[in-house]
Write an enzyme that holds these catalytic residues in place. Structure first.
Site, PDB file in Angstrom:
ATOM      1  N   SER A 798       0.814  -1.226   0.000  1.00  0.00           N
ATOM      2  CA  SER A 798       0.000   0.000   0.000  1.00  0.00           C
ATOM      3  C   SER A 798       0.844   1.270   0.000  1.00  0.00           C
ATOM      4  O   SER A 798       0.299   2.366  -0.012  1.00  0.00           O
ATOM      5  CB  SER A 798      -0.962  -0.012   1.184  1.00  0.00           C
ATOM      6  OG  SER A 798      -0.245   0.019   2.383  1.00  0.00           O
ATOM      7  N   LYS A 841      -6.509   3.309   8.918  1.00  0.00           N
ATOM      8  CA  LYS A 841      -5.599   4.298   8.344  1.00  0.00           C
ATOM      9  C   LYS A 841      -6.185   5.696   8.466  1.00  0.00           C
ATOM     10  O   LYS A 841      -5.485   6.664   8.792  1.00  0.00           O
ATOM     11  CB  LYS A 841      -5.327   3.967   6.880  1.00  0.00           C
ATOM     12  CG  LYS A 841      -4.438   2.735   6.736  1.00  0.00           C
ATOM     13  CD  LYS A 841      -4.286   2.312   5.288  1.00  0.00           C
ATOM     14  CE  LYS A 841      -3.374   1.104   5.190  1.00  0.00           C
ATOM     15  NZ  LYS A 841      -3.336   0.551   3.832  1.00  0.00           N
TER      16      LYS A 841
END
Ligand code: ADP
Length: 881
Positions: A798, A841
């Site tokens: 990511s 996140k």
């Protein structure tokens, strides 16, 4: 006295002994019941002032078999009855045993032994009134019957002496034959004595006899002392001649000796044939005796007995009880010093300790109360609590329902453990936490076989032993942290544990007998779902706990953490106040975590510091009142005060160990604490925060400062601690176009970096970062990318977009916006793929004070999970893919 030959009268009253001989030197006890013998004893012994002698004469039944016993010897008094074979029985009488036993022929022996009564007692039989006597007779010397006649009911004999006179004897003792025979006899007798001595210790007297008594008497005494046949007794009686008597006695003694030896051999043989178990028993008895002798007390024995009692009350199923008993028997046979002893013991202790049947009382589930207690213990988490209530409701309706195992998933400190323990208390069950973090070895779960040295049961069995009931709520903590390697697969063992079909007979290798886990309620926790093996995950219902916003943390602090921390440190708001503003500062500057664990820790640090001060205050305030001659209690205080006193040099010097005190204002760190003054509470302020917690670890401007130069970008990543903000730094220098990567990177993230660089190079002109003059920038230069916090391992795809951003920023010399963070995987062709952990996140970005988050478009749907108050504070953007 036996040595002196007695004077014999010419007539003796005769007591017949049926089939029995009284030898000189022998002593017998007889009971006289027949009218004739009673009469004899009465007239000859009982009624006489000076007790005389009587003659004992053997009589023989005409039939071979002896009838009656010596004690009930009856003598008929019918003199002229029948003839006798014996030539010396002058009148040739016969005797009847009793008037009823008519005409039984009786043969008198013609030799007898004169006897004296050593003891007489008279008795009267109860119903009949018949008189009886018990007489103890000692045989004295031989005589021969000249003539037998009746006197009333008994007989009297005219007798002549047979034994030698003293003078004759002295002469005989000189005879070499007799000397030789005596020696031989004595040797045999001695041998017999020593053999008997080995068997019993009571022959000492016999030995003395051997030395003091003349040998001709010894011969009689010895022969009289063992059982020989009537015939042999008679022949001994008839052995008037000394030589004959000695050789006869020697023969008899020797025969007796041989028979004893043979008997001994036989017993030994028989003992040899004792069965093994009998032998073991005997040996064990002996061992016990030896131990007692040695003072090796029986502690162990008692111990084992206590263990057995404990085992009996453990409620083991029958087959396991059998197994346990076998093991116990083995233990009993072992010495405590023996190698296997302690391991066998430890094993049995475990068997005895395990809750085979013992159930903790399960209280009737009250859903309302359960909800209230969940609410009072945990702030927020509405959905999670709702799901727990549903779970409990199902259990209430169907107690043995095999519902799924609840698995709380989330970063540390979000309340997974405490929720599980709330479930236990709602059910009224005991709670036990089994930590699975780092378990790689199947044996950690299933135990080692007992053949291993130091083997132990697995964590589950061990936990059950500790909790002591077979129906606890068992928390399998960090179930995602079990890995499999060469040492087996812990996950497959766990699978068996969680499978209601299989866990009825869970097999721990150490325990080696099945244990029923079906009554246990399992709850699991994990930081992440992905590492959990799918079959295991299949058995569980995942409940996610995303982590808290700062506002939630503040609420949790004031409602739960602060009161609890104060309580744990014996404080109250009277002593310590932590204003909301300070809690916010702790949340912002000291903790950047998804949960509240560090927050709680920091609050605890403040409480500790305050507790020290409160304690100091208590210690020193009374000191003000202390006067001369009172010793301080704590040693450390004494030392402290001593030095102070010495330094101050004030007042009189301490006398005979007593300390004179003076009040000295001080605090631990030696600094004045502004807001500390006795009675009023300590209020935490920024100075105290810094003093106790150190300088702030994070500040709001961090992102802005770090992205101050081109080449740095802000990414959002996922770690075991929830979402994190991850900076990426890139720089360039003269080189050969190589790529250097640092910061503990995994393969996936390295590949992402390669992909990012390739993509940027391919688009260099498109991106307007390389003008023709600048071409070398990409070709003759090395590029170094670093992921700070280099000690923390990082991996995952990511970071793709973040890497690209950082490189573009580097080459275009344009700074990245400090308020923007991003996440997303990138393909070589520039497509942005969705990634996991969006909610975490986003929460992380929020914690860092980041205002804008850029996500893959396909992750937009994940934003639904993010609490709306956080979302509203964010400015979103998406990567178009
Ligand atoms: P985890 O098991 O998820 O690592 P814990 O259950 O150990 O976390 O929680 C850490 C601490 O935070 C505990 O003292 C717990 O009571 C507290 N805590 C966590 N979440 C909450 C909450 N929502 N309300 C009150 N206290 C909480």
């Amino acid at each position: 006295m036996m040595a002196e030959p007695v004077e014999l009268p010419s007539r003796l009253a005769i007591l017949p002994f049926r089939n029995k001989v009284l030898l000189p030197g022998a002593i017998v006890r007889i009971r006289c019941t027949s009218p004739s013998s009673v009469k004899l004893v009465e007239q000859e012994l009982w009624q006489r002032e000076e007790r005389g002698l009587i003659g004992v004469l053997p009589v023989r039944d005409s039939e071979a078999a002896a009838v009656g016993t010596l004690l009930s010897q009856a003598v008929g008094g019918d003199p002229g009855y029948g003839g006798s074979k014996s030539p010396t029985t002058s009148s040739g009488e016969q005797q009847k045993q009793d008037s009823k036993n008519h005409q039984e022929p009786i043969h008198w022996h013609n030799r007898g032994v004169a006897a004296r009564a050593l003891h007489l007692s008279r008795g009267v039989e109860k119903p009949s009134g018949r008189v009886t006597y018990i007489v103890v007779l000692e045989g004295l010397c031989r005589f021969s019957v000249q003539d037998l006649s009746a006197r009333g009911t008994y007989h009297v004999a005219r007798i002549s002496r047979l034994d030698m006179t003293k003078a004759e004897m002295e002469q005989a003792e000189q005879d070499p034959d007799i000397i030789a025979l005596s020696r031989q006899f004595k040797a045999t007798a001695m041998e017999l004595i020593s053999v008997l001595e080995q068997k019993q210790k009571t022959v000492g007297r016999t030995k003395v006899l051997l030395e003091t008594v003349p040998v001709h008497r010894l011969a009689d005494i010895f022969v009289a002392s063992f059982e020989i046949s009537f015939e042999e007794q008679l022949s001994m009686l008839d052995s008037v001649d000394l030589k004959v008597r000695l050789s006869k006695a020697t023969e008899l003694v020797d025969r007796h000796l041989q028979s004893i030896l043979v008997a001994e051999k036989i017993t030994q043989k028989v003992e040899g044939q004792l069965s093994k178990s009998q032998k073991e028993y005997l040996l064990r008895q002996q061992m016990r005796a030896i131990k007692e002798e040695l003072g090796d007390n029986d502690d162990d024995e008692d111990d084992v007995a206590a263990l057995e009692r404990k085992m009996q009350s453990a409620g083991m199923p029958p087959n396991i009880w059998k197994h346990a008993q076998r093991e116990l028997r083995r233990l009993r046979k072992m010495q405590p010093q023996q190698p296997g002893y302690s391991s066998s013991r430890v094993y049995l202790e475990l068997l005895a300790d395990l809750p085979w049947q013992k159930v903790g009382e399960e209280r009737e589930l009250d859903l309302r109360a359960a909800k209230e207690s969940l609410d009072s213990d945990h702030y927020g988490l509405t959905k999670v609590k709702q799901r727990i209530i549903e779970y409990l409701a199902v259990r209430k309706l169907k107690p043995d329902a095999r519902g799924p195992v609840l698995c709380f998933v989330g970063p540390p400190g979000v309340g997974k453990t405490s929720l599980a323990s709330s479930i236990a208390s709602a059910l009224g069950r005991k709670f036990i936490r089994i930590s699975l973090g780092g378990v790689k070895d199947e044996a950690d779960i299933r135990g080692h076989r007992r053949t291993y040295i130091g083997s132990m049961p697995g964590r589950l069995i061990d936990g059950l032993k500790r909790v002591g009931v077979c129906n606890p709520v068992m928390l399998l903590d960090e179930i995602d942290k079990t890995g499999s390697d060469v040492r087996g697969d812990p996950a497959s063992a766990l699978l068996e544990v969680l499978d209601p079909e299989q866990n009825k007979s869970f097999n721990d290798h150490y325990l080696n007998v099945p244990f029923d886990l079906s009554k246990v309620i399992f709850v699991a926790t994990a930081n992440r779902v992905q590492p959990i093996p799918p079959p295991l995950l299949d058995r569980m219902e995942v409940i996610e706990l995303p982590g808290y916003t700062p506002e939630e943390k503040l609420k949790i602090s004031t409602k739960h953490l602060i009161p609890r921390v104060l309580d744990q440190h014996g404080l109250s708001t009277e002593f310590l106040k932590i204003p909301e503003g300070m809690v916010k500062l702790i949340i912002q500057r000291y903790t950047r975590e998804a949960g509240v664990r560090n927050l709680e820790r920091n609050l605890a640090s403040l409480a500790r510091a305050a507790a020290v001060r409160v304690a100091e205050q208590e210690r020193f305030s009374p000191a003000i009142q202390l006067s001369k001659g009172i010793q301080p209690m704590a040693a450390s205080t004494t030392a402290l005060l001593d030095t102070r006193l010495a330094g101050a040099g004030s007042g009189s010097s301490p006398s005979n160990g007593e300390v004179e005190m003076e009040v000295i204002p001080m605090d631990v760190s030696g600094q004045e604490i502004s807001n500390f003054d006795g009675g009023s509470p300590i209020v935490v302020d920024e100075t105290m925060l810094e003093k106790v917690l150190g300088p702030p670890r994070y500040d709001d401007n961090e992102a802005a400062e770090r992205v101050a130069t081109p080449g740095v970008s802000v990414g959002l990543v996922w770690t075991n601690f929830g979402g994190e903000v991850q900076f990426v730094e890139a720089t360039t220098m003269v080189g050969k176009g190589e790529l250097h990567l640092t910061g503990q990177l995994g393969d996936v993230i390295k590949e992402s970096a390669q992909i990012a660089l390739t993509w940027v190079r391919a688009r260099a002109s498109e991106l307007e970062i390389s003008s023709t003059s600048d071409k070398s920038l990409l070709e003759s230069r090395d590029i170094h990318i670093h992921f700070p916090a280099g000690a923390v391992p990082k991996d995952g795809p990511s970071a793709g977009v973040t890497l690209v951003t950082s490189l573009v920023s580097l080459f275009s010399k344009k700074k990245v916006r400090a308020d923007t963070a991003m996440t997303g995987e990138m393909t070589l062709r520039g497509l942005v793929l969705p990634v996991g952990g969006i909610k975490d996140k986003v929460l992380a970005a929020h914690r860092y004070g980041i205002k804008r988050v850029i996500l893959p478009e396909r992750n937009l749907k994940d934003l639904a999970e993010v609490p709306s108050n956080i979302l509203s504070g964010l400015e979103g953007a998406v990567w178009e893919s």
